[in-house]
Design a protein around this motif. Sequence first.
Motif, short mmCIF file in Angstrom:
data_model
loop_
_atom_site.label_atom_id
_atom_site.label_comp_id
_atom_site.label_asym_id
_atom_site.label_seq_id
_atom_site.Cartn_x
_atom_site.Cartn_y
_atom_site.Cartn_z
N PRO B 86 -44.03 -30.98 18.79
CA PRO B 86 -42.58 -30.88 18.54
C PRO B 86 -42.15 -31.50 17.21
CG PRO B 86 -43.03 -32.37 20.37
CD PRO B 86 -44.36 -31.85 19.92
N GLN B 87 -42.76 -31.06 16.13
CA GLN B 87 -42.38 -31.59 14.82
C GLN B 87 -41.13 -30.87 14.31
OE1 GLN B 87 -45.62 -30.04 12.09
NE2 GLN B 87 -46.24 -29.23 14.06
N THR B 88 -40.36 -31.56 13.49
CA THR B 88 -39.09 -31.04 13.02
C THR B 88 -39.29 -29.82 12.12
OG1 THR B 88 -38.25 -33.28 13.08
CG2 THR B 88 -36.93 -31.66 11.88
N VAL B 89 -38.51 -28.77 12.36
CA VAL B 89 -38.55 -27.58 11.52
C VAL B 89 -37.20 -27.44 10.80
CG1 VAL B 89 -40.31 -26.28 12.77
CG2 VAL B 89 -37.93 -26.23 13.56
N GLY B 90 -37.10 -26.39 9.99
CA GLY B 90 -35.84 -26.16 9.27
C GLY B 90 -35.97 -26.36 7.78
N GLU B 195 -36.49 -9.68 0.65
CA GLU B 195 -35.39 -10.57 0.30
C GLU B 195 -35.75 -11.99 0.72
OE1 GLU B 195 -31.73 -9.74 2.41
OE2 GLU B 195 -30.78 -11.57 1.62
N VAL B 196 -35.33 -12.97 -0.05
CA VAL B 196 -35.49 -14.37 0.36
C VAL B 196 -34.09 -14.99 0.40
CG1 VAL B 196 -36.46 -16.63 -0.17
CG2 VAL B 196 -37.79 -14.56 -0.65
N ALA B 197 -33.71 -15.53 1.55
CA ALA B 197 -32.40 -16.18 1.68
C ALA B 197 -32.61 -17.69 1.85
CB ALA B 197 -31.65 -15.61 2.87
N THR B 198 -31.78 -18.47 1.19
CA THR B 198 -31.90 -19.93 1.23
C THR B 198 -30.73 -20.52 2.01
OG1 THR B 198 -32.94 -19.83 -0.93
CG2 THR B 198 -32.15 -21.98 -0.22
N PHE B 199 -31.03 -21.46 2.87
CA PHE B 199 -30.01 -22.06 3.73
C PHE B 199 -29.99 -23.58 3.54
CE2 PHE B 199 -31.46 -18.18 5.69
CZ PHE B 199 -30.29 -17.56 6.10
N ASP B 200 -28.86 -24.12 3.15
CA ASP B 200 -28.73 -25.58 3.09
C ASP B 200 -27.25 -25.95 3.22
OD1 ASP B 200 -29.67 -28.11 3.07
OD2 ASP B 200 -30.24 -28.14 0.95
N PRO B 246 -28.42 -27.33 11.30
CA PRO B 246 -28.38 -25.91 11.68
C PRO B 246 -29.67 -25.18 11.32
CG PRO B 246 -26.71 -26.44 10.01
CD PRO B 246 -27.25 -27.72 10.51
N ASN B 247 -30.40 -25.65 10.30
CA ASN B 247 -31.64 -24.97 9.94
C ASN B 247 -32.70 -25.08 11.04
OD1 ASN B 247 -30.44 -24.37 7.57
ND2 ASN B 247 -31.73 -25.69 6.28
N GLU B 248 -32.66 -26.16 11.80
CA GLU B 248 -33.60 -26.29 12.91
C GLU B 248 -33.38 -25.17 13.92
OE1 GLU B 248 -34.25 -30.55 14.31
OE2 GLU B 248 -32.45 -30.80 13.07
N ILE B 249 -32.07 -24.87 14.16
CA ILE B 249 -31.73 -23.82 15.13
C ILE B 249 -32.24 -22.47 14.64
CG2 ILE B 249 -29.81 -22.60 16.22
CD1 ILE B 249 -28.24 -25.34 15.87
N LEU B 250 -32.09 -22.21 13.31
CA LEU B 250 -32.53 -20.92 12.76
C LEU B 250 -34.05 -20.82 12.71
CD1 LEU B 250 -30.09 -20.44 9.73
CD2 LEU B 250 -29.82 -19.68 12.10
N ILE B 276 -22.89 -17.23 14.16
CA ILE B 276 -21.86 -18.16 13.66
C ILE B 276 -22.47 -19.00 12.53
CG2 ILE B 276 -20.37 -20.11 14.26
CD1 ILE B 276 -20.26 -18.97 17.12
N ILE B 277 -23.70 -19.48 12.74
CA ILE B 277 -24.34 -20.29 11.71
C ILE B 277 -24.60 -19.44 10.45
CG2 ILE B 277 -26.44 -21.59 11.16
CD1 ILE B 277 -26.52 -22.47 14.11
N HIS B 278 -25.09 -18.22 10.65
CA HIS B 278 -25.32 -17.34 9.49
C HIS B 278 -24.03 -17.07 8.73
CE1 HIS B 278 -29.44 -15.67 9.03
NE2 HIS B 278 -29.61 -16.25 10.22
N ASP B 279 -22.96 -16.74 9.48
CA ASP B 279 -21.71 -16.39 8.80
C ASP B 279 -21.09 -17.61 8.12
OD1 ASP B 279 -22.12 -13.82 9.59
OD2 ASP B 279 -20.53 -13.76 11.10
N LEU B 280 -21.23 -18.79 8.75
CA LEU B 280 -20.69 -20.00 8.10
C LEU B 280 -21.47 -20.30 6.82
CD1 LEU B 280 -19.95 -22.30 11.19
CD2 LEU B 280 -18.27 -21.35 9.59
N TYR B 281 -22.79 -20.15 6.89
CA TYR B 281 -23.60 -20.34 5.68
C TYR B 281 -23.19 -19.35 4.59
CZ TYR B 281 -27.32 -23.74 6.83
OH TYR B 281 -28.03 -24.88 7.09
N ALA B 282 -23.01 -18.09 5.00
CA ALA B 282 -22.73 -17.04 4.00
C ALA B 282 -21.42 -17.31 3.27
CB ALA B 282 -22.68 -15.67 4.69
N ARG B 283 -20.48 -18.00 3.93
CA ARG B 283 -19.17 -18.22 3.32
C ARG B 283 -19.02 -19.63 2.77
NH1 ARG B 283 -15.36 -14.89 7.53
NH2 ARG B 283 -13.66 -15.64 6.21
#
Lengths: 81, 437, 345
Positions: B86-90, B195-200, B246-250, B276-283
């Motif tokens: 159970p190591q941290t992802v994201g 495509e490569v999408a970046t989330f932070d 939120p990246n852990e969830i994705l 919701i997480i994707h749309d919040l990130y996108a905006r």
Amino acid sequence: MNQFDKAGIPAVLVTAIPSLAESLGVNRIVEGAAVTHPTGAPELPPAEEATYRAKLFELAVNCLGISVSGPTIFTLDGPTQ
Amino acid sequence: MPLELAYYDISKITFGNKTYLDGSSLVINHDELRAHLLEDDHFEDVTLHVAHPGDSLRVINVVDAVEPRCRLGGGNADFPGFLSTPQTVGKGRTAVLRGAAVVEVAEPVPGESTYWREAFFDMTDSCSGFSPFSDLANLVVDVKPAKYLRDDTRPPLNVFEGTPEAVSLNRAIRAAGLKASVYMASAAAGSEPNEVATFDLPTSPNPDLPGVVYLYQLSIPYIYGEIEPGGGAIGGPAHLPTMVHPNEILDGALVCGWNAIACMRELTYVVQNHPIIHDLYARSGKDLEFLGVVLFTNGDTRESKERLTGHATTLAQLLKPDGAIINYAGGGHPCVDTMMICQKLEQSGIPTTVLSMEMAPNPSDSGFVHFVREADLIISTGNYEESFSFPQVDAVIGGTSLLNAESSPSGPFSYPLSGLLGSTNQFGFTNVTARSH
Amino acid sequence: MKIVHYLNQFFVGLGGEEAAGHPPEFREGPVGPGIRLNELLGEAGQVVGTIFAGDNYFSMNSSTSAEVVEGLLRALDADLLIAGPAFNAGRYGMACGEVCSVAIDRLGLPALMAMSENNPAVELHRAEIPILRTSDSTGGMGQALEDLAAGASSYLGSDGGWSAASSLLLSRGIRLNEVSPDRGSKRAIDLLLSKIEGHPCLTEWPLPDYDIVQPSALEATNTEPVLALVTEGGLVPSGNPDRLNSGRADRWFRYSVERVASLMSEEFEVIHGGIDTSASNENPNWMVPLDMARKQEPKGGFSLHEYVYSTTGNQGSMPAMRRIGDEIAAELHNAGVHAVIATST
């Protein structure tokens, strides 16, 4: 319930789901024991049960005389809000 | 370090002698994957099928659906708690086969909670716009449980859980889907992504933009391999709300934990693509700033609901939001927790919107389990009591009977939206909504 | 276009209660209010015949009434059935609902009925039958007939839909699914940002109606205030002699507790259909606390009203519950009751 208040008759509702009564705009709410038996606590020994019910009823009577401004929940520990 | 999702667009899955990407087609070494999944001794047999949009095909008895993904580099951290420690992802890069899904199906075994197993979708256009999986290239993993599980005649102790053996099988079926997911996505290693999408999250949020927090009500998922709340059932001991990145969830930290009603099941696929997480990130940085996610479950008594919702509100307030989005996970009284948080946030001056599916069978029933006056902006993700007609199809995968439909699973039959996988998703994954008439 | 009209015994001139059992009958052409309706319809349609029956006929002949009505309707080959207006008359409204259901379900004949939103038939039929809104009382007859003519004309001039008449109709009260241009998550964010900016926004799912009522205060009296016990828990005398509904209640009853110290399980039971009633049946005072009320009556500063009031809240519709509440409140008011303790499940 609200129909009684509308007719000028103060009313108290004893219910196990006070938050639902609150959301429906009931003004005086006493938290009862359970959905299936609002004014009884069959799981208690008979003597304690009688005391519990006496207190619950007394609370209901007393809060009829208390002035409230909107939905108010009374519990045996005192009113919340 | 941010999360990078490297998308490889897939429109077709076929079987062959080796596993590789051929443009937008994924070729799977059928025998190798089947042998890989059969290593689990919960299973007597595993059958692999493909299901594509337009096929005259119905998939029934669905357990979960997963998007094919694997971590690229940075060690083995796929679905931590299930397939790795159970190591941290994201963080780092994860390959995604976009347009594809793994769907696990299995006929119910005696001793398991079967009530909510009524979960299906069609590959014909009859479900178009209503079930996300009708538009994907699906690998369907059809599991035949081992004989000792099929022959177990003991009734379940808890209707939500089933016997310990059935619980263990359920987890094994989910793990099989995750294994297939990683196996398939591994084929992408070395290819160029589409495509490569970046989330932070923003390091210093723009004070001129409204900060938004998302309060995510969970419907009994595995979090890093552990079921939440304890006991794995609505009404299990409630844990205090928490925050995760939120990246852990994705990135695979959450896996669907139970067979909730199909239309609102917290499917792993949907959580990986959490709308919701994707749309919040996108905006974020454009017309809002995404501040973070608070996870909460539900209390099982008035006291625990009070405690839990108060704490969730406090966590949200620590992020100093200008607004909050809350979802109701479904299942009845968890609605009280959602509404209590809405009320507490509104009373502390934080505007909220609530996403909720509806259970409105007739004019006498409003469809609300609970509401507060503060919930004055609700996004309806659909009324799952409305019945729809489903056509006759040529083939059915996943078993020989639907539990609650009297007719053959090949149809035609009429069934409420509740049985259609992912249709009224509580995160607003679909475009389904309900309107008064 | 051929229209068939349904009326009750009163509006065709047969009489009131004495004719309430009259079986369905047919007359050529318009009768009673149908004559004015026929004038108002003008070119749009013609009332070719009138079916009428006594208000009690349907409840007294539930097994055969549908066949009888079906037979009369089949002989006519009409384009539309109009029933009512029934205003707030409950039995008449129910009969209109029955006749329209037969037309729609058995013959595929379109039907329109007219009544007040408070008519008990509305909750039962609003999802399936178009209902034209009228006043509560027959004083609104003129308007109701004008609206009926307008609604029927717009339907007959359309390609089979009621949407052009929707402003005259009650809402169906149902929630139907559709596919929105945007997914739910995007709509949630859009609405939130509008709300933060203070723009007016519309919820996608309106909260149920509820009343904001100012709390009443206890009236000062020279004597001890009179207290009444009320429940929605379905308390009835054993055997439920009045047949209170266990769910979707449309009625309430009062039961005398004069000189009764406690609700004994041999004499009272709880028939609420939505809960496990075993505990309350073992001791009905756990649903309606009569025994405690009696114990505290001597020193409690109140005296108990001679009746307890009971209905069933299980699956109750808001309008029905509101009506029941109004009726009980009116009776309590007239009986000089000062305060109420109510219990609910």
